[in-house]
Scaffold this motif. Structure first.
Motif, PDB file in Angstrom:
ATOM      1  N   LEU A  17       0.820  -1.216   0.000  1.00  0.00           N
ATOM      2  CA  LEU A  17       0.000   0.000   0.000  1.00  0.00           C
ATOM      3  C   LEU A  17       0.854   1.266   0.000  1.00  0.00           C
ATOM      4  N   ASN A  18       2.044   1.174   0.561  1.00  0.00           N
ATOM      5  CA  ASN A  18       2.926   2.341   0.602  1.00  0.00           C
ATOM      6  C   ASN A  18       3.314   2.804  -0.794  1.00  0.00           C
ATOM      7  N   SER A  19       3.366   1.893  -1.741  1.00  0.00           N
ATOM      8  CA  SER A  19       3.741   2.295  -3.106  1.00  0.00           C
ATOM      9  C   SER A  19       2.612   3.071  -3.796  1.00  0.00           C
ATOM     10  N   PHE A  20       1.382   2.978  -3.285  1.00  0.00           N
ATOM     11  CA  PHE A  20       0.255   3.685  -3.885  1.00  0.00           C
ATOM     12  C   PHE A  20      -0.024   5.031  -3.221  1.00  0.00           C
ATOM     13  N   VAL A  21       0.515   5.248  -2.034  1.00  0.00           N
ATOM     14  CA  VAL A  21       0.257   6.494  -1.299  1.00  0.00           C
ATOM     15  C   VAL A  21       1.264   7.534  -1.752  1.00  0.00           C
TER      16      VAL A  21
END
Length: 64
Positions: free
Chosen positions: A59-63
């Motif tokens: 999810l960190n790659s999408f934020v």
């Protein structure tokens, strides 16, 4: 996506706190680690903890 990331981080922090308390309790039982019946829930908890780490990493790659 931000809300999902924040909820995952909150779950990770809460679950880490739960493991911080439960792991020493399991080792403090009479008979120690070898005779306790709490191995399965502890290993399940550790597996869920690693799953949360992976989810947060993804999810960190999408934020932004």
């Amino acid at each position: 996506m931000n809300l999902l990331f924040q909820l995952a981080v909150f779950a990770f922090i809460g679950f880490s706190f739960l493991l911080l308390i439960s792991v020493p309790v399991v080792f403090a039982y009479p008979g120690g680690w070898t005779e306790t019946k709490l191995k399965t829930p502890l290993f399940s908890g550790l597996g869920l903890w690693f799953l949360l780490v992976l989810i947060i990493g993804i999810l960190n790659s999408f934020v932004v």
